[in-house]
Each structure stands twice: as C-alpha cells, then as structure tokens.
Write a protein that holds these residues in place. Structure first.
Motif, PDB file in Angstrom:
ATOM      1  N   ASN A 109       0.940  -0.976   0.053  1.00  0.00           N
ATOM      2  CA  ASN A 109       0.171  -0.127  -0.092  1.00  0.00           C
ATOM      3  C   ASN A 109       0.737   1.273   0.285  1.00  0.00           C
ATOM      4  N   ALA A 110       1.802   1.259   0.767  1.00  0.00           N
ATOM      5  CA  ALA A 110       2.814   2.384   0.719  1.00  0.00           C
ATOM      6  C   ALA A 110       3.319   2.755  -0.582  1.00  0.00           C
ATOM      7  N   ILE A 111       3.778   1.416  -1.422  1.00  0.00           N
ATOM      8  CA  ILE A 111       4.470   1.493  -2.775  1.00  0.00           C
ATOM      9  C   ILE A 111       3.408   2.341  -3.533  1.00  0.00           C
ATOM     10  N   HIS A 112       2.107   1.753  -3.406  1.00  0.00           N
ATOM     11  CA  HIS A 112       0.910   2.313  -4.182  1.00  0.00           C
ATOM     12  C   HIS A 112       0.879   3.766  -3.982  1.00  0.00           C
ATOM     13  N   VAL A 113       0.846   4.159  -2.708  1.00  0.00           N
ATOM     14  CA  VAL A 113       0.544   5.736  -2.611  1.00  0.00           C
ATOM     15  C   VAL A 113       1.577   6.407  -3.246  1.00  0.00           C
ATOM     16  N   GLU A 114       2.854   5.953  -3.053  1.00  0.00           N
ATOM     17  CA  GLU A 114       4.142   6.748  -3.556  1.00  0.00           C
ATOM     18  C   GLU A 114       4.168   6.739  -5.178  1.00  0.00           C
ATOM     19  N   THR A 115       3.639   6.026  -5.612  1.00  0.00           N
ATOM     20  CA  THR A 115       3.428   5.837  -7.300  1.00  0.00           C
ATOM     21  C   THR A 115       2.357   6.770  -7.529  1.00  0.00           C
ATOM     22  N   ILE A 116       1.208   6.765  -6.905  1.00  0.00           N
ATOM     23  CA  ILE A 116       0.133   8.017  -7.132  1.00  0.00           C
ATOM     24  C   ILE A 116       0.825   9.095  -7.093  1.00  0.00           C
ATOM     25  N   LEU A 117       1.156   9.460  -5.816  1.00  0.00           N
ATOM     26  CA  LEU A 117       1.724  10.889  -5.463  1.00  0.00           C
ATOM     27  C   LEU A 117       2.637  11.450  -6.820  1.00  0.00           C
ATOM     28  N   LYS A 118       3.550  10.463  -7.277  1.00  0.00           N
ATOM     29  CA  LYS A 118       4.647  10.620  -8.320  1.00  0.00           C
ATOM     30  C   LYS A 118       3.815  10.990  -9.639  1.00  0.00           C
ATOM     31  N   GLU A 119       2.843  10.205  -9.860  1.00  0.00           N
ATOM     32  CA  GLU A 119       2.026  10.557 -11.107  1.00  0.00           C
ATOM     33  C   GLU A 119       1.246  11.746 -11.010  1.00  0.00           C
ATOM     34  N   GLN A 120       0.537  12.089  -9.724  1.00  0.00           N
ATOM     35  CA  GLN A 120       0.021  13.268  -9.671  1.00  0.00           C
ATOM     36  C   GLN A 120       0.856  14.722  -9.765  1.00  0.00           C
ATOM     37  N   ARG A 121       1.922  14.601  -9.317  1.00  0.00           N
ATOM     38  CA  ARG A 121       2.994  15.575  -9.286  1.00  0.00           C
ATOM     39  C   ARG A 121       3.201  15.922 -10.978  1.00  0.00           C
ATOM     40  N   CYS A 122       3.295  15.049 -11.875  1.00  0.00           N
ATOM     41  CA  CYS A 122       3.390  15.427 -13.228  1.00  0.00           C
ATOM     42  C   CYS A 122       2.099  15.730 -14.006  1.00  0.00           C
ATOM     43  N   GLN A 123       1.140  15.361 -13.421  1.00  0.00           N
ATOM     44  CA  GLN A 123      -0.235  15.684 -14.185  1.00  0.00           C
ATOM     45  C   GLN A 123      -0.505  17.096 -14.469  1.00  0.00           C
ATOM     46  N   LYS A 124      -1.251  17.486 -15.433  1.00  0.00           N
ATOM     47  CA  LYS A 124      -1.546  19.092 -15.499  1.00  0.00           C
ATOM     48  C   LYS A 124      -3.014  18.746 -16.017  1.00  0.00           C
ATOM     49  N   LEU A 125      -3.959  19.777 -15.372  1.00  0.00           N
ATOM     50  CA  LEU A 125      -4.994  19.672 -15.549  1.00  0.00           C
ATOM     51  C   LEU A 125      -5.558  21.034 -16.829  1.00  0.00           C
ATOM     52  N   TYR A 126      -6.262  20.365 -17.846  1.00  0.00           N
ATOM     53  CA  TYR A 126      -6.233  21.329 -18.769  1.00  0.00           C
ATOM     54  C   TYR A 126      -7.941  21.832 -18.663  1.00  0.00           C
ATOM     55  N   THR A 127      -8.037  22.983 -18.585  1.00  0.00           N
ATOM     56  CA  THR A 127      -9.600  23.341 -18.419  1.00  0.00           C
ATOM     57  C   THR A 127      -9.888  24.161 -19.529  1.00  0.00           C
ATOM     58  N   GLU A 128      -9.066  24.616 -20.437  1.00  0.00           N
ATOM     59  CA  GLU A 128      -9.471  25.246 -21.814  1.00  0.00           C
ATOM     60  C   GLU A 128      -9.236  24.353 -22.997  1.00  0.00           C
ATOM     61  N   PHE A 129     -10.401  24.069 -23.743  1.00  0.00           N
ATOM     62  CA  PHE A 129     -10.456  23.343 -24.926  1.00  0.00           C
ATOM     63  C   PHE A 129      -9.980  23.983 -26.265  1.00  0.00           C
ATOM     64  N   THR A 130      -9.037  23.759 -26.778  1.00  0.00           N
ATOM     65  CA  THR A 130      -8.698  24.097 -28.030  1.00  0.00           C
ATOM     66  C   THR A 130      -8.307  23.134 -29.194  1.00  0.00           C
ATOM     67  N   ILE A 131      -8.540  23.448 -30.435  1.00  0.00           N
ATOM     68  CA  ILE A 131      -8.418  22.452 -31.439  1.00  0.00           C
ATOM     69  C   ILE A 131      -7.142  22.383 -31.885  1.00  0.00           C
ATOM     70  N   ASN A 132      -6.529  21.186 -32.208  1.00  0.00           N
ATOM     71  CA  ASN A 132      -5.312  20.844 -32.673  1.00  0.00           C
ATOM     72  C   ASN A 132      -5.110  21.787 -34.264  1.00  0.00           C
ATOM     73  N   PRO A 133      -4.334  22.603 -34.222  1.00  0.00           N
ATOM     74  CA  PRO A 133      -4.238  23.253 -35.765  1.00  0.00           C
ATOM     75  C   PRO A 133      -3.414  22.553 -36.568  1.00  0.00           C
ATOM     76  N   PHE A 134      -2.939  21.387 -36.234  1.00  0.00           N
ATOM     77  CA  PHE A 134      -1.921  20.707 -37.082  1.00  0.00           C
ATOM     78  C   PHE A 134      -2.715  19.375 -37.708  1.00  0.00           C
ATOM     79  N   LYS A 135      -3.869  19.248 -37.291  1.00  0.00           N
ATOM     80  CA  LYS A 135      -4.825  18.169 -37.812  1.00  0.00           C
ATOM     81  C   LYS A 135      -5.794  18.879 -38.442  1.00  0.00           C
TER      82      LYS A 135
END
Length: 137
Positions: A19-45
């Motif tokens: 459980n401690a390993i699992h909690v540490e893994t989740i904290l590392k993943e959340q540190r790198c996550q970025k929440l996008y709140t504004e939607f934009t269309i990909n101009p290269f597609k």
C-alpha cells in the motif's frame, strides 16, 4: 539439497508495504499531471466541418470568427520557412535559403544565354508542329 526447496518458498505478502508503494506511485503521477480546463482544436490536424442535413428547416445561426484561432490555423498551414527561423530536419536544409545569391540581370551576356534560333531549329520546329497537327486529326 534443502536450499532449492527453500528458494521456491516466497515470503508472505506485506499488504502495508504494498500500500505504501502504491501511494508513493500515485503521488509521483499526480505531481506530473496537468489539468487542462480550456479546450482548443489542434491546428496541425485536418479540420472537417460537417454540414446540416439538406432537408432540415432549421435556421442557420451565424457564428463569429475567432481571429486568434484563425491566426493559429493559418500559421500551422504556412510554409516551414515562415514558421521556423532555421530548418528542423536535415531534409529541410536543402532549399531552405531560396533567394538567389546575385541579382538577375538579363542584359549581362556573361550570365544570360537566351534561346537562339537558326535555320535548322526553325525547320525542326515547323516539322514538329506539322507532325503534331497530323496526329491530332
């Protein structure tokens, strides 16, 4: 010969440690996550706009164009020399600088060799034209 049988035996699973390993893994993943709140269309597609049904009686509503979005789309579809200051790949280096090294002067006989017609070339031009006319009939 007792050691191989001991190697097959596994230690009991420690749930607290896992459980401690699992909690540490989740904290590392959340540190790198970025929440996008504004939607934009990909101009290269490629953007495919779907029209309404042809027999629908719904009134078409006018949508205002976003100048910032249009600027991004036009910038994405422009040539690489206008997008970037220097070539991004090795193959872009060929032809990146397309401006001539010296200005073209048609009156300078050293660099300009215009097409010249002689009696032989005039005769062959007429013969080729005659051949094309007979084949097209």
């Amino acid at each position: 010969m007792a050691t191989p049988s001991r190697a097959k035996e596994k230690e009991p699973v420690d749930i607290v440690h896992q459980n401690a390993i699992h909690v540490e893994t989740i904290l590392k993943e959340q540190r790198c996550q970025k929440l996008y709140t504004e939607f934009t269309i990909n101009p290269f597609k490629k953007l495919h706009v779907l029209p309404d049904k042809p027999m629908s009686r719904k009134m078409h509503e006018e949508v205002e164009e976003d100048p910032a979005f249009l600027k991004i789309i036009h910038g994405a579809h422009s040539e690489p020399t206008k997008k970037y200051t220097h070539p991004m790949t090795e193959s872009q280096e060929i032809g990146w600088i397309s401006t001539p090294l010296i200005a073209s002067d048609r009156t300078d006989r050293r660099l300009n060799f215009p097409r010249q017609n002689s009696e032989v070339t005039k005769y062959m031009d007429a013969a080729w034209r005659l051949k094309e006319q007979t084949q097209n009939r």
